[in-house]
Design an enzyme around this catalytic site. Structure first.
Site, PDB file in Angstrom:
ATOM      1  N   CYS A 263     -46.684  40.400 -12.713  1.00 54.41           N
ATOM      2  CA  CYS A 263     -46.841  41.274 -11.542  1.00 54.41           C
ATOM      3  C   CYS A 263     -45.430  41.509 -11.029  1.00 54.41           C
ATOM      4  O   CYS A 263     -44.967  40.828 -10.120  1.00 54.41           O
ATOM      5  CB  CYS A 263     -47.713  40.592 -10.491  1.00 54.41           C
TER       6      CYS A 263
ATOM      7  N   PRO B 227     -41.272  44.694  -6.975  1.00 54.11           N
ATOM      8  CA  PRO B 227     -40.204  45.644  -7.331  1.00 54.11           C
ATOM      9  C   PRO B 227     -39.145  45.100  -8.287  1.00 54.11           C
ATOM     10  O   PRO B 227     -38.120  45.738  -8.499  1.00 54.11           O
ATOM     11  CB  PRO B 227     -39.578  45.950  -5.970  1.00 54.11           C
ATOM     12  N   GLY B 228     -39.374  43.922  -8.852  1.00 47.75           N
ATOM     13  CA  GLY B 228     -38.492  43.494  -9.939  1.00 47.75           C
ATOM     14  C   GLY B 228     -37.419  42.490  -9.549  1.00 47.75           C
ATOM     15  O   GLY B 228     -36.515  42.231 -10.345  1.00 47.75           O
TER      16      GLY B 228
ATOM     17  N   CYS C  59     -46.307  34.135  -2.313  1.00 48.33           N
ATOM     18  CA  CYS C  59     -45.590  33.993  -1.040  1.00 48.33           C
ATOM     19  C   CYS C  59     -46.638  33.756   0.055  1.00 48.33           C
ATOM     20  O   CYS C  59     -46.596  34.344   1.115  1.00 48.33           O
ATOM     21  CB  CYS C  59     -44.701  35.197  -0.754  1.00 48.33           C
TER      22      CYS C  59
HETATM   23  C1  LIG Z   1     -45.907  39.558  -5.016  1.00 53.62           C
HETATM   24  S1  LIG Z   1     -45.697  41.146  -5.660  1.00 53.62           S
HETATM   25  C2  LIG Z   1     -44.569  40.832  -6.984  1.00 53.62           C
HETATM   26  C3  LIG Z   1     -43.122  40.687  -6.572  1.00 53.62           C
HETATM   27  C4  LIG Z   1     -42.187  40.667  -7.766  1.00 53.62           C
HETATM   28  N1  LIG Z   1     -42.548  39.653  -8.713  1.00 53.62           N
HETATM   29  C5  LIG Z   1     -40.732  40.482  -7.360  1.00 53.62           C
HETATM   30  O1  LIG Z   1     -40.219  39.361  -7.418  1.00 53.62           O
HETATM   31  O2  LIG Z   1     -40.091  41.463  -6.995  1.00 53.62           O
HETATM   32  C6  LIG Z   1     -47.206  41.376  -6.516  1.00 53.62           C
HETATM   33  C7  LIG Z   1     -47.261  42.616  -7.374  1.00 53.62           C
HETATM   34  O3  LIG Z   1     -48.461  42.553  -8.134  1.00 53.62           O
HETATM   35  C8  LIG Z   1     -48.891  43.862  -8.398  1.00 53.62           C
HETATM   36  N2  LIG Z   1     -50.303  43.765  -8.846  1.00 53.62           N
HETATM   37  C9  LIG Z   1     -51.415  43.514  -8.093  1.00 53.62           C
HETATM   38  N3  LIG Z   1     -52.504  43.458  -8.875  1.00 53.62           N
HETATM   39  C10 LIG Z   1     -52.089  43.659 -10.149  1.00 53.62           C
HETATM   40  C11 LIG Z   1     -52.740  43.739 -11.401  1.00 53.62           C
HETATM   41  N4  LIG Z   1     -54.068  43.563 -11.518  1.00 53.62           N
HETATM   42  N5  LIG Z   1     -51.997  43.984 -12.506  1.00 53.62           N
HETATM   43  C12 LIG Z   1     -50.664  44.167 -12.409  1.00 53.62           C
HETATM   44  N6  LIG Z   1     -49.983  44.108 -11.250  1.00 53.62           N
HETATM   45  C13 LIG Z   1     -50.697  43.858 -10.129  1.00 53.62           C
HETATM   46  C14 LIG Z   1     -48.634  44.593  -7.094  1.00 53.62           C
HETATM   47  O4  LIG Z   1     -48.520  45.974  -7.312  1.00 53.62           O
HETATM   48  C15 LIG Z   1     -47.309  43.953  -6.652  1.00 53.62           C
HETATM   49  O5  LIG Z   1     -46.232  44.762  -7.048  1.00 53.62           O
END
Ligand SMILES: C[S@@+](CC[C@H](N)C(=O)[O-])C[C@H]1O[C@@H](n2cnc3c(N)ncnc32)[C@H](O)[C@@H]1O
Length: 433
Positions: free
Chosen positions: A251, A254-255, A372
């Site tokens: 997931c 934004p990377g 988080c």
């Molecule tokens: C906590 S954020 C990730 C932050 C990222 N790892 C970072 O460090 O910048 C969770 C992410 O999971 C994505 N997400 C939610 N459900 C998902 C799914 N079923 N498959 C893929 N991505 C998913 C959301 O769009 C979001 O961008």
């Protein structure tokens, strides 16, 4: 937007968050303000307002004879902006009142001038008394359902968690160790009179004394540093990627962590998946700045048939969608946007993604589960249930001097050592299964 008045824009942004359930980051991005001074003012008005949302609510209850009609909620948000300036900003009172009242014209509600003027002046006349009462009734400044959950989970810490959740978070950086040591980068900052210090708990983090524009940071555009909370920087360290490994960042958008993983070892093959196309673009931008590459896939990561090429991974990072209750200090809109019933929905989604990704991990490979969140349902309990259902999943002890050890995984509480609230659990797939 038709006008560039920062108070008008802040009013509209607040209205979208409070009355339409939009996220503050999204509405600020949509407002597309160019001047950095205006941008800073709008951000302060909106972030500050939501940070003190409960106190301002309590004031509105005292100041408004009856709630404003649904069609006039923009005026209510304007009053919130006015009150915030009078309490928390240094603008002289008369200027704050005049500038707030002037926005009524831009809202095309000139009829409300006397109303807004009267409410703000009424507040100033009785400021100490009104504010003392408002602060008393909004003491923990979090929604009741959330206080209940935090109190149950962390009976000795809940008051501190609430207080920390409503403080401003520091600006923290991750130094790209493939370009600089932390000490060398600190020197570069000092040469520009940017005060900062190393965070001893982390190998890569620097904390700034005061936030700055990222483009004022030395070699930011060349990827020398990234903005990232210290707590989020433990992910790459725990994954301990080795040269040549295949990594899944499940997931990714934004990377922030994708970039850190790629900085942490050479010749990694990283697949970064996110189900939001627009957010995946941010991963691309971040990686370009760091001069790194990954295979970016827009998909529901749990639907592995749709995107997986069949090759197993050495490491999987699942930074799961969660309540974000550990990062309220950075995203105060979470207090308004989350509901108690969301937690069970998120818990189910997290369990589903975790279960779907486990078969993609090599024997002897490691999966890092991160959130988080500070709520055990999304963290410790989630991992306990997973381990009980998977004989080949072994929990690795996280030996660390940050956060606190739980029976399953490690938890950083909101604001602990001035970090965001974060949870980590490291799972290893047993060989031979
Ligand atoms: C906590 S954020 C990730 C932050 C990222 N790892 C970072 O460090 O910048 C969770 C992410 O999971 C994505 N997400 C939610 N459900 C998902 C799914 N079923 N498959 C893929 N991505 C998913 C959301 O769009 C979001 O961008």
């Amino acid at each position: 937007m038709l006008t560039s008045d920062p108070r008008f824009i802040a009013t509209k942004c607040l209205q979208r968050v409070i009355y339409h359930g939009d996220s503050l980051s999204d509405v600020l991005q949509d407002s597309n303000v160019q001047s950095s001074e205006d941008k800073a003012l709008i951000q302060d008005l909106c972030f500050g307002n939501l940070r003190h949302f409960e106190t301002i609510n309590a004031l509105l209850e005292q100041l408004l004879v009856k709630p404003l009609k649904q069609k006039d909620k923009d005026l209510e948000c304007l009053i919130r902006i006015g009150l915030y300036q009078l309490i928390y900003q240094r603008t002289p009172d008369h200027a704050a009142v005049n500038e707030t009242v002037a926005v009524t014209k831009k809202l095309k509600k000139k009829w409300s001038r006397a109303l807004i003027n009267g409410i703000l002046r009424g507040f100033l006349r009785d400021k100490e008394k009104l504010l003392t009462h408002a602060k008393k009734v909004s003491i923990h400044a979090l929604p009741i359902w959330l206080i209940k959950r935090i109190k149950k989970a962390w009976p000795d810490d809940w008051k501190q968690i609430a207080a920390n959740s409503n403080k401003k978070a520091p600006m923290s950086l991750r130094v790209n160790l493939s370009q600089n040591t932390r000490e060398a980068y600190l020197k570069q900052l000092a040469e520009l009179d940017i005060q900062a210090e190393c965070v001893p708990l982390s190998q890569t983090a620097i904390q700034l004394v005061k936030p700055v524009n990222v483009y004022d940071l030395p070699a930011f555009d060349k990827g020398a540093v990234s903005v990232q909370d210290t707590a989020a920087q433990f992910a790459a360290q725990l994954l301990n990627c080795q040269a040549g490994m295949r990594i899944l960042d499940a997931c990714a958008a934004p990377g922030g962590k994708t970039g850190h993983i790629l900085e942490s070892a050479k010749q990694l093959t990283v697949t970064a998946v996110d189900n939001k196309e627009s957010r995946l673009k941010r991963v691309d931008e971040n990686l370009r700045r760091l001069n790194q590459t990954a295979k970016l896939i827009s998909a529901d990561v749990a639907d592995t048939k749709a995107w997986w090429d069949g090759q197993l991974f050495d490491r999987i990072l699942l930074d799961a969608p969660c309540s974000a209750t550990g990062v309220i200090r950075r995203h105060p809109d979470i207090k308004l946007l989350r509901k108690d019933s969301d937690i069970a929905v998120l818990q189910k989604l997290q369990a589903h993604i975790l279960k779907s990704l486990w078969p993609l991990l090599k024997s002897g490979g490691k999966l890092l589960y991160a959130t988080c969140s500070i709520l055990p349902d999304e963290n410790e309990k989630q991992i306990e249930a997973f381990i009980n259902q998977h004989n080949d999943a072994k929990l690795c002890m996280i030996e660390a001097n940050w956060g606190r050890a739980c029976q399953y995984g490690r938890q950083i509480l909101s604001g602990q050592d001035d970090m965001d609230g974060f949870y980590y659990a490291l799972l290893e797939k047993e060989i031979g299964n």
